[in-house]
Design an enzyme around this catalytic site. Structure first.
Site, PDB file in Angstrom:
ATOM      1  N   GLY A 183      39.869  43.769  40.093  1.00 44.69           N
ATOM      2  CA  GLY A 183      38.966  43.823  39.066  1.00 44.69           C
ATOM      3  C   GLY A 183      38.750  42.588  38.038  1.00 44.69           C
ATOM      4  O   GLY A 183      39.377  41.243  38.644  1.00 44.69           O
ATOM      5  N   TYR A 184      38.140  42.746  36.835  1.00 44.83           N
ATOM      6  CA  TYR A 184      37.870  41.417  35.935  1.00 44.83           C
ATOM      7  C   TYR A 184      37.016  40.358  36.715  1.00 44.83           C
ATOM      8  O   TYR A 184      37.606  39.506  37.080  1.00 44.83           O
ATOM      9  CB  TYR A 184      39.102  40.918  35.251  1.00 44.83           C
ATOM     10  CG  TYR A 184      38.481  40.502  34.009  1.00 44.83           C
ATOM     11  CD1 TYR A 184      38.426  41.395  32.899  1.00 44.83           C
ATOM     12  CD2 TYR A 184      38.420  39.122  33.634  1.00 44.83           C
ATOM     13  CE1 TYR A 184      37.751  40.980  31.955  1.00 44.83           C
ATOM     14  CE2 TYR A 184      37.806  38.572  32.385  1.00 44.83           C
ATOM     15  CZ  TYR A 184      37.693  39.580  31.411  1.00 44.83           C
ATOM     16  OH  TYR A 184      37.146  39.278  30.192  1.00 44.83           O
ATOM     17  N   LEU A 185      36.116  40.926  37.384  1.00 39.60           N
ATOM     18  CA  LEU A 185      35.232  40.152  38.622  1.00 39.60           C
ATOM     19  C   LEU A 185      34.736  39.184  38.168  1.00 39.60           C
ATOM     20  O   LEU A 185      34.073  39.103  37.049  1.00 39.60           O
ATOM     21  CB  LEU A 185      34.374  41.040  39.427  1.00 39.60           C
ATOM     22  CG  LEU A 185      35.048  42.709  39.782  1.00 39.60           C
ATOM     23  CD1 LEU A 185      33.872  43.498  40.641  1.00 39.60           C
ATOM     24  CD2 LEU A 185      36.201  42.281  40.726  1.00 39.60           C
ATOM     25  N   HIS A 186      34.721  38.069  38.925  1.00 40.37           N
ATOM     26  CA  HIS A 186      34.065  36.800  38.706  1.00 40.37           C
ATOM     27  C   HIS A 186      33.145  36.478  39.918  1.00 40.37           C
ATOM     28  O   HIS A 186      33.243  37.418  40.901  1.00 40.37           O
ATOM     29  CB  HIS A 186      34.806  35.805  37.914  1.00 40.37           C
ATOM     30  CG  HIS A 186      36.053  35.536  39.132  1.00 40.37           C
ATOM     31  ND1 HIS A 186      35.946  35.124  40.426  1.00 40.37           N
ATOM     32  CD2 HIS A 186      37.250  35.875  39.047  1.00 40.37           C
ATOM     33  CE1 HIS A 186      37.101  35.020  40.968  1.00 40.37           C
ATOM     34  NE2 HIS A 186      37.897  35.364  39.905  1.00 40.37           N
ATOM     35  N   GLU A 187      32.479  35.352  39.728  1.00 43.82           N
ATOM     36  CA  GLU A 187      31.672  34.620  40.716  1.00 43.82           C
ATOM     37  C   GLU A 187      32.495  34.684  42.286  1.00 43.82           C
ATOM     38  O   GLU A 187      31.710  34.797  43.366  1.00 43.82           O
ATOM     39  CB  GLU A 187      31.081  33.478  40.554  1.00 43.82           C
ATOM     40  CG  GLU A 187      29.883  33.423  39.316  1.00 43.82           C
ATOM     41  CD  GLU A 187      30.433  33.354  38.007  1.00 43.82           C
ATOM     42  OE1 GLU A 187      31.682  33.603  37.923  1.00 43.82           O
ATOM     43  OE2 GLU A 187      29.816  32.923  37.101  1.00 43.82           O
ATOM     44  N   HIS A 228      34.676  36.848  43.290  1.00 46.55           N
ATOM     45  CA  HIS A 228      34.487  38.185  43.809  1.00 46.55           C
ATOM     46  C   HIS A 228      33.248  38.453  44.274  1.00 46.55           C
ATOM     47  O   HIS A 228      32.784  38.980  45.380  1.00 46.55           O
ATOM     48  CB  HIS A 228      34.861  39.225  42.661  1.00 46.55           C
ATOM     49  CG  HIS A 228      36.387  39.097  42.514  1.00 46.55           C
ATOM     50  ND1 HIS A 228      36.616  38.954  41.011  1.00 46.55           N
ATOM     51  CD2 HIS A 228      37.479  39.305  42.960  1.00 46.55           C
ATOM     52  CE1 HIS A 228      37.893  38.686  40.812  1.00 46.55           C
ATOM     53  NE2 HIS A 228      38.506  39.110  42.032  1.00 46.55           N
ATOM     54  N   GLY A 236      39.164  36.165  49.530  1.00 47.25           N
ATOM     55  CA  GLY A 236      39.171  34.778  49.035  1.00 47.25           C
ATOM     56  C   GLY A 236      40.271  33.816  49.613  1.00 47.25           C
ATOM     57  O   GLY A 236      41.518  33.880  49.885  1.00 47.25           O
ATOM     58  N   SER A 242      40.509  35.356  37.441  1.00 42.53           N
ATOM     59  CA  SER A 242      40.740  36.240  36.309  1.00 42.53           C
ATOM     60  C   SER A 242      41.512  35.761  35.333  1.00 42.53           C
ATOM     61  O   SER A 242      41.610  35.787  34.396  1.00 42.53           O
ATOM     62  CB  SER A 242      41.038  37.726  36.917  1.00 42.53           C
ATOM     63  OG  SER A 242      40.212  38.005  37.823  1.00 42.53           O
ATOM     64  N   ARG A 243      42.739  35.091  35.840  1.00 40.87           N
ATOM     65  CA  ARG A 243      43.644  34.563  34.979  1.00 40.87           C
ATOM     66  C   ARG A 243      43.210  33.236  34.340  1.00 40.87           C
ATOM     67  O   ARG A 243      43.774  32.971  33.064  1.00 40.87           O
ATOM     68  CB  ARG A 243      44.880  34.148  35.770  1.00 40.87           C
ATOM     69  CG  ARG A 243      45.700  35.293  36.364  1.00 40.87           C
ATOM     70  CD  ARG A 243      47.013  35.034  36.864  1.00 40.87           C
ATOM     71  NE  ARG A 243      48.021  36.280  37.042  1.00 40.87           N
ATOM     72  CZ  ARG A 243      47.932  36.920  38.144  1.00 40.87           C
ATOM     73  NH1 ARG A 243      47.427  36.451  39.340  1.00 40.87           N
ATOM     74  NH2 ARG A 243      48.585  37.951  38.238  1.00 40.87           N
TER      75      ARG A 243
END
Ligand code: PAF
Length: 282
Positions: free
Chosen positions: A31-35, A37, A147, A186-187
């Site tokens: 989760g806490y998805l970004h580009e 993901h 990834g 995400s971190r």
């Protein structure tokens, strides 16, 4: 696009798709998805008729002093991103749905997991292998997307799928970076403004390594020493490791004479970040 909380519901939906002859891709995430993901979801959407995105912060892959509690979560924001990129379902179970009382079966691996991140995160890969096996059993996808930023994880999962004869194609997707080079993670949200600037030493070191390999350098110590020197000049950075390993075994090698991975893990303040390059991608 719907958010599904139970194993039964995902299974029902996937069975229905399969009975219609549709192919299914799985994008496992915390989760806490970004580009980064989003690029995995795009790849799955391109290759498959349907895409399941799992969104589960897996307690089993965090050590006792790690960031399980503070790991960022935002399911509504994740749902919007999944929908935008063509995902069909987000599987977002509670920990009790994945690990019922008395849960006691694990998937572990002797090789590949003892090096690099496995040294400072001894329980991590057992948690990853166990949860990914469960997700594969629940969703039974044709393909699963990971990834390349988590290069060791990708190697471990490929090895597990091969060892355990799982009939799933594993697709590794390129690292997605911020405009200034920092690998998306995400971190990264843990970094304050000063740390965010300091974190650039990771991608800069990666570029130093890539440049040296491009110029014909194949002595691993020469490459990693130059990378370490660059990182060490940043006061907020503390090196966990900078290593070049055989891509197949994750064992350190003295000379790049086979497909290799240059992987780094660096603390910026208290945030541990990773980055890498695969020699075969240069
Ligand atoms: O890469 C991640 O986000 C996690 O390790 C994974 C593969 C979703 C398993 O929890």
């Amino acid at each position: 696009m719907k958010i599904v909380k139970t194993i039964d519901e995902v299974r029902r939906q996937v069975k229905e798709w399969k009975s219609q002859g549709l192919s299914v891709g799985l994008v496992p995430t915390m989760g806490y998805l970004h580009e980064g993901h989003a690029s995995l979801i795009d790849a799955s959407h391109r290759d498959n008729d349907r895409t399941v995105v799992s969104d589960f912060v897996n307690p089993m892959q965090f050590g006792p002093t790690e960031d399980l509690e503070s790991y960022p979560r935002d399911i509504e924001r994740d749902a919007a991103l999944v929908e935008e990129h063509g995902g069909d379902i987000i599987f977002n179970p509670e920990p009790s749905e994945m690990y019922h009382e008395g849960f006691s079966s694990f998937v572990d691996m002797d090789v590949l997991t003892k090096e690099l991140c496995g040294l400072s995160r001894p329980v991590h890969f057992r948690g990853v292998c166990t949860v990914v096996s469960k997700l594969f059993n629940i969703v039974q996808p044709d393909r699963a997307y990971f990834g390349k930023k988590d290069a060791q994880q990708l190697a471990v999962i490929r090895h597990m799928v091969d060892d355990l004869n799982m009939d799933i194609e594993i697709i590794g997707c390129p690292i997605v970076r911020e405009e200034d080079g920092l690998a998306k993670s995400s971190r990264n949200t843990y970094l304050n403004a000063e740390e965010r600037k300091a974190a650039l030493v990771l991608s800069q070191a990666i570029n130093i390594g890539i440049g040296m390999v491009r110029n014909g350098e194949n002595d691993c110590a020469a490459i990693t020493d130059a990378m370490k020197r660059h990182i060490s000049a940043e006061p907020l950075a503390k090196i966990d490791y900078v290593k070049i390993v055989d891509l197949a075994t994750m064992q350190q090698i003295p000379v790049i004479d086979r497909p290799a991975l240059c992987a780094i893990a660096v603390y910026i303040g208290s945030t541990r970040l990773i980055d890498n390059f695969f020699t075969e991608d240069i």
